[in-house]
Write an enzyme that holds these catalytic residues in place. Structure first.
Site, PDB file in Angstrom:
ATOM      1  N   GLY A  29       0.803  -1.227   0.000  1.00 58.28           N
ATOM      2  CA  GLY A  29       0.000   0.000   0.000  1.00 58.28           C
ATOM      3  C   GLY A  29       0.829   1.266   0.000  1.00 58.28           C
ATOM      4  N   LEU A  31       0.419   3.570  -2.209  1.00 54.27           N
ATOM      5  CA  LEU A  31       0.814   3.338  -3.601  1.00 54.27           C
ATOM      6  C   LEU A  31       1.346   4.599  -4.284  1.00 54.27           C
ATOM      7  CD1 LEU A  31      -2.149   1.038  -4.750  1.00 54.27           C
ATOM      8  CD2 LEU A  31       0.049   0.378  -3.761  1.00 54.27           C
ATOM      9  N   HIS A  32       2.298   4.376  -5.203  1.00 55.30           N
ATOM     10  CA  HIS A  32       2.867   5.458  -6.014  1.00 55.30           C
ATOM     11  C   HIS A  32       2.983   4.951  -7.450  1.00 55.30           C
ATOM     12  CE1 HIS A  32       6.480   3.041  -5.641  1.00 55.30           C
ATOM     13  NE2 HIS A  32       6.414   3.115  -4.312  1.00 55.30           N
ATOM     14  N   HIS A  35       4.331   1.401  -8.129  1.00 54.16           N
ATOM     15  CA  HIS A  35       3.346   0.314  -7.986  1.00 54.16           C
ATOM     16  C   HIS A  35       2.430   0.269  -9.209  1.00 54.16           C
ATOM     17  CE1 HIS A  35       3.963   1.201  -3.510  1.00 54.16           C
ATOM     18  NE2 HIS A  35       4.264  -0.082  -3.599  1.00 54.16           N
ATOM     19  N   GLN A  59       7.453  -9.736   7.960  1.00 57.33           N
ATOM     20  CA  GLN A  59       8.659  -9.384   7.201  1.00 57.33           C
ATOM     21  C   GLN A  59       9.352  -8.146   7.771  1.00 57.33           C
ATOM     22  OE1 GLN A  59       6.591  -8.734   3.305  1.00 57.33           O
ATOM     23  NE2 GLN A  59       7.964  -6.975   3.119  1.00 57.33           N
ATOM     24  N   GLU A 146      12.222  -4.146  -9.616  1.00 57.19           N
ATOM     25  CA  GLU A 146      13.667  -4.278  -9.409  1.00 57.19           C
ATOM     26  C   GLU A 146      14.165  -3.355  -8.299  1.00 57.19           C
ATOM     27  OE1 GLU A 146      15.973  -3.902 -12.979  1.00 57.19           O
ATOM     28  OE2 GLU A 146      15.008  -5.638 -13.886  1.00 57.19           O
ATOM     29  N   SER A 183       9.247   5.288  -3.494  1.00 55.69           N
ATOM     30  CA  SER A 183       9.066   4.334  -2.405  1.00 55.69           C
ATOM     31  C   SER A 183       7.972   4.863  -1.485  1.00 55.69           C
ATOM     32  CB  SER A 183      10.376   4.217  -1.612  1.00 55.69           C
ATOM     33  OG  SER A 183      10.146   3.603  -0.371  1.00 55.69           O
ATOM     34  N   SER A 184       7.198   3.945  -0.915  1.00 55.18           N
ATOM     35  CA  SER A 184       6.171   4.355   0.050  1.00 55.18           C
ATOM     36  C   SER A 184       6.822   5.098   1.213  1.00 55.18           C
ATOM     37  CB  SER A 184       5.431   3.136   0.587  1.00 55.18           C
ATOM     38  OG  SER A 184       4.893   2.407  -0.484  1.00 55.18           O
TER      39      SER A 184
HETATM   40  P1  AMP Z   1       5.988  -2.534  -1.551  1.00 48.57           P
HETATM   41  O1  AMP Z   1       4.608  -1.965  -1.462  1.00 48.57           O
HETATM   42  O2  AMP Z   1       7.072  -1.606  -1.141  1.00 48.57           O
HETATM   43  O3  AMP Z   1       6.087  -3.898  -0.891  1.00 48.57           O
HETATM   44  O4  AMP Z   1       6.246  -2.799  -3.092  1.00 48.57           O
HETATM   45  C1  AMP Z   1       5.374  -3.593  -3.852  1.00 48.57           C
HETATM   46  C2  AMP Z   1       6.021  -3.872  -5.184  1.00 48.57           C
HETATM   47  O5  AMP Z   1       6.265  -2.635  -5.856  1.00 48.57           O
HETATM   48  C3  AMP Z   1       7.379  -4.571  -5.055  1.00 48.57           C
HETATM   49  O6  AMP Z   1       7.505  -5.552  -6.077  1.00 48.57           O
HETATM   50  C4  AMP Z   1       8.347  -3.429  -5.248  1.00 48.57           C
HETATM   51  O7  AMP Z   1       9.608  -3.845  -5.749  1.00 48.57           O
HETATM   52  C5  AMP Z   1       7.608  -2.592  -6.264  1.00 48.57           C
HETATM   53  N1  AMP Z   1       8.115  -1.218  -6.249  1.00 48.57           N
HETATM   54  C6  AMP Z   1       8.301  -0.425  -5.164  1.00 48.57           C
HETATM   55  N2  AMP Z   1       8.850   0.749  -5.530  1.00 48.57           N
HETATM   56  C7  AMP Z   1       9.021   0.694  -6.871  1.00 48.57           C
HETATM   57  C8  AMP Z   1       9.569   1.590  -7.854  1.00 48.57           C
HETATM   58  N3  AMP Z   1      10.047   2.780  -7.512  1.00 48.57           N
HETATM   59  N4  AMP Z   1       9.574   1.196  -9.145  1.00 48.57           N
HETATM   60  C9  AMP Z   1       9.103  -0.022  -9.507  1.00 48.57           C
HETATM   61  N5  AMP Z   1       8.586  -0.914  -8.636  1.00 48.57           N
HETATM   62  C10 AMP Z   1       8.549  -0.573  -7.338  1.00 48.57           C
END
Ligand code: AMP
Length: 286
Positions: A29, A31-32, A35, A59, A146, A183-184
């Site tokens: 969540g 989200l940006h 995501h 985690q 990635e 990043s969140s």
């Molecule tokens: P998270 O909500 O941080 O667990 O991320 C969920 C998914 O989004 C994971 O597969 C992350 O690697 C991906 N993600 C997070 N930030 C980015 C970003 N800046 N660019 C591409 N994918 C992302």
């Protein structure tokens, strides 16, 4: 968009269109665009795209990090609707782990370096939640960024170990105009801190461009100096082989080199990675 919190409601919904390919995007969540780029990648490959929002407690190796993790489901729903996501799954902790039984996985050296070394138990928590999600959803494809390069490698290893049919698709890192990886956790940075954090990608790009001119040790000390000069704290910088993720000391040890960093800015922990060079014909993960 179909929104549900219960496993049985999700499974019932998905069973209505049994023959459609399912793409799955797990998230925590807040989200940006990063995501949303995963949702778009899923929509291109699959008939139905399922996004999950679940802040997975097992985690997090620090309670403070879990407590401070940004949450904003209402805004997330609007963002997912704007990219025509089909299904949003919002399970509770009880729904995900009804028996509170957690597996212990063996990923060997892949999980012993970088994030694995600095966040004990993190990847075991990731593997538990991903196995549970895959067991509920049975996706044809699952999309991972990635940005969390090592997590992507772990999920690949997990699907191989369990002989799952889900294809893991890696997606490029989305960055702010400043270069800062989206990043969140960036939500917890002030405007000034966000500007300061841009130096991370600037320095990594400088290293990438100039890598043959210096040794890895020199690049590491250059990066450490830049970080401390900008009032951040370096947790680690590693140059590693992009497949085994094992750290290297000299560039001649691999033909696919990625640099990985974790830094602290105030109370916020940021990670990033940049491919220094790659002789791979295609992206390793795809
Ligand atoms: P998270 O909500 O941080 O667990 O991320 C969920 C998914 O989004 C994971 O597969 C992350 O690697 C991906 N993600 C997070 N930030 C980015 C970003 N800046 N660019 C591409 N994918 C992302």
């Amino acid at each position: 968009m179909f929104i549900c919190k219960k496993v049985k409601d999700l499974q019932q919904h998905l069973s209505q269109n049994k023959h459609d390919t399912i793409g799955f995007v797990p998230t925590m969540g807040a989200l940006h665009q990063g995501h949303l780029s995963l949702i778009q990648a899923s929509k291109e490959k699959s008939k139905i795209t399922v996004c999950s929002i679940f802040v997975n407690p097992i985690q997090f190796n620090k309670k403070e990090d879990l407590d401070n993790y940004p949450r904003n489901v209402d805004a997330d729903v609007l963002k997912l609707e704007s990219v025509n996501c089909d299904v949003l799954f919002l399970p509770s902790v009880e729904e995900m782990y009804p028996n509170k039984i957690y597996k212990t996985y063996k990923f060997g050296s892949l999980a012993e370096v970088m994030e694995g070394e600095h966040r004990p138990g993190h990847f075991n928590g990731v593997a538990n939640v991903i196995e549970r999600f895959f067991d509920i959803i049975h996706p044809d494809y699952a999309f991972f960024g990635e940005k969390d390069f090592q997590q992507l490698a772990i999920v690949k290893a997990l699907t191989k170990q369990l002989a799952l049919k889900t294809e893991i698709v890696g997606c490029k890192i989305l960055r702010e105009n400043s270069g800062l990886a989206m990043s969140s956790r960036n939500e917890r940075l002030s405007t000034t801190q966000k500007k300061d954090a841009a130096i991370i990608f600037e320095a990594l790009t400088f290293i990438q461009k100039n890598h043959p001119k210096h040794s890895i040790a020199e690049h590491k000390s250059y990066f450490a100096k830049i970080i401390s000069a900008n009032k951040m704290e370096l947790e680690y910088i590693e140059f590693a082989d992009g497949i085994s993720l094992q750290p290297i000391q000299n560039f001649n040890e691999t033909n696919y080199c990625v640099v990985f960093i974790a830094v602290h800015l105030g109370k916020v922990r940021l990670i990033d990675n940049v491919t220094i060079y790659s002789n791979q014909k295609s992206n390793y993960f795809n």
